[in-house]
Design an enzyme around this catalytic site. Structure first.
Site, mmCIF file in Angstrom:
data_model
loop_
_atom_site.group_PDB
_atom_site.id
_atom_site.type_symbol
_atom_site.label_atom_id
_atom_site.label_comp_id
_atom_site.label_asym_id
_atom_site.label_seq_id
_atom_site.Cartn_x
_atom_site.Cartn_y
_atom_site.Cartn_z
ATOM 1 N N LYS A 1 8.808 4.965 7.544
ATOM 2 C CA LYS A 1 9.229 5.981 6.577
ATOM 3 C C LYS A 1 10.755 6.060 6.498
ATOM 4 C CE LYS A 1 4.907 8.481 7.151
ATOM 5 N NZ LYS A 1 4.142 9.573 7.755
ATOM 6 N N GLN B 1 5.215 14.553 11.455
ATOM 7 C CA GLN B 1 4.227 13.500 11.701
ATOM 8 C C GLN B 1 3.063 14.056 12.517
ATOM 9 O OE1 GLN B 1 4.341 10.498 10.270
ATOM 10 N NE2 GLN B 1 2.426 9.879 11.203
ATOM 11 N N ASP C 1 4.457 16.005 2.059
ATOM 12 C CA ASP C 1 3.137 15.490 2.442
ATOM 13 C C ASP C 1 2.028 16.178 1.634
ATOM 14 O OD1 ASP C 1 2.786 13.448 4.360
ATOM 15 O OD2 ASP C 1 3.386 14.768 6.008
#
Ligand code: GUN
Length: 290
Positions: A53, A97, A120
């Site tokens: 990422k 994460q 997200d």
């Protein structure tokens, strides 16, 4: 006849080029899109994802802020860090994460994210927006799957879409996006008896189970579009999806490979969401006098 491949690498590359151009345009106006990535602990798979990422951000000219936090970090400290990033006007997207260590309440952490920075798409406000058809961030994996269908010229309208898996990250938002695109949607999961009876009816079949060879050739309707979200390893340690690719490709009309399918698209859509977070911040700033 073998199924046509939907090439996630190629499509992701095209999306990254478009994102890079829009990032340049924003930077020319004094806004440098930035993504903060919080990694708690040493989960090996998470470390790989996070590295990708961060590299993806660099590749399109975005800034990334990587916080590597110790496994023992307490929840309050993580929430405090999120509050700081929420308030930082130079940070447009925040990604925590998952999975988090067991002593941290994941729901509480996601709830602490500013919905406007939740790239997200996990915050309840964004999940709710998707449910009722309002604007909000879409979770990157199902969003990427929709773009793959679109790139192959597959319109879900009036089709029967079967989603196998009901996670908050993939299965449920995938079903909502397909519904919004006017598909008739069935969601199957671990308690579904006779899975094959459902999957055989699918014009669009999305496998998001997390177990290899879950979808065999006998379970696929000839000509169907098969989207494989799985990320598993076989005995040899090779990456594979949930679909028995070599056999299913003889039955399906379209299929996504693993690797090189949904994975790169998930990463590309994170960049799209982060870019849009930065763009909408600028739009708001310009709409506010003074
Ligand atoms: N862990 C596995 N997939 C994801 C994802 O899409 N986002 C985050 N934040 N963590 C994950």
């Amino acid at each position: 006849m073998a199924a046509r491949l939907i090439d996630g690498n190629a499509l992701a590359q095209q999306i990254r080029s478009e994102v890079a151009a829009r990032v340049s345009a924003l930077r020319a106006r004094g806004v440098h899109p930035a993504l903060a990535v919080l990694l708690v602990g040493e989960n090996p798979a998470s470390q790989v994802y996070v590295r990708h990422k961060v590299a993806d951000c660099e590749g399109v000219g975005m800034r990334s802020i990587l916080d590597r936090l110790p496994e023992t970090l307490d929840e309050a400290a993580l929430l405090a860090r999120i509050a700081e990033l929420n308030a930082d006007p130079l940070v447009h997207g925040i990604l925590v994460q998952l999975p988090l260590p067991a002593h941290i309440d994941t729901d509480k952490v996601i709830a602490a994210l500013s919905p406007a920075k939740d790239v997200d798409g996990f915050h309840v406000q964004n999940a709710g927006a998707l449910m009722v058809g309002q604007r909000g961030f879409r979770p990157c994996t199902p969003y990427g799957c929709m773009r793959m269908l679109q790139s192959a010229g597959i319109d879900p309208r009036g089709r029967h879409a079967v989603v196998v898996g009901r996670s908050n990250i993939v299965g449920k938002p995938m079903a909502m996006m397909l519904l919004q695109a006017h598909a008739t949607v069935t969601i199957c999961h671990s308690a579904t008896p006779d899975l094959a009876a459902f999957t055989r009816q699918a014009d669009i079949l999305v496998a998001a189970v997390g177990r290899r060879n879950t979808i065999t050739a006998e379970m696929v309707k000839p000509g169907a579009a098969v989207i494989d979200v799985g990320m598993n390893r076989n005995e040899a340690g090779k990456l594979c999806g949930d679909v028995d690719f070599e056999r299913v490709r003889d039955v399906a009309g379209w299929i996504t490979p693993v690797p090189g399918g949904v994975g790169p698209m998930t990463r590309a859509m994170l960049l799209v969401n982060t870019l849009e977070a930065a763009e909408s911040g600028l739009a708001k700033a310009e709409a506010t006098p003074g």
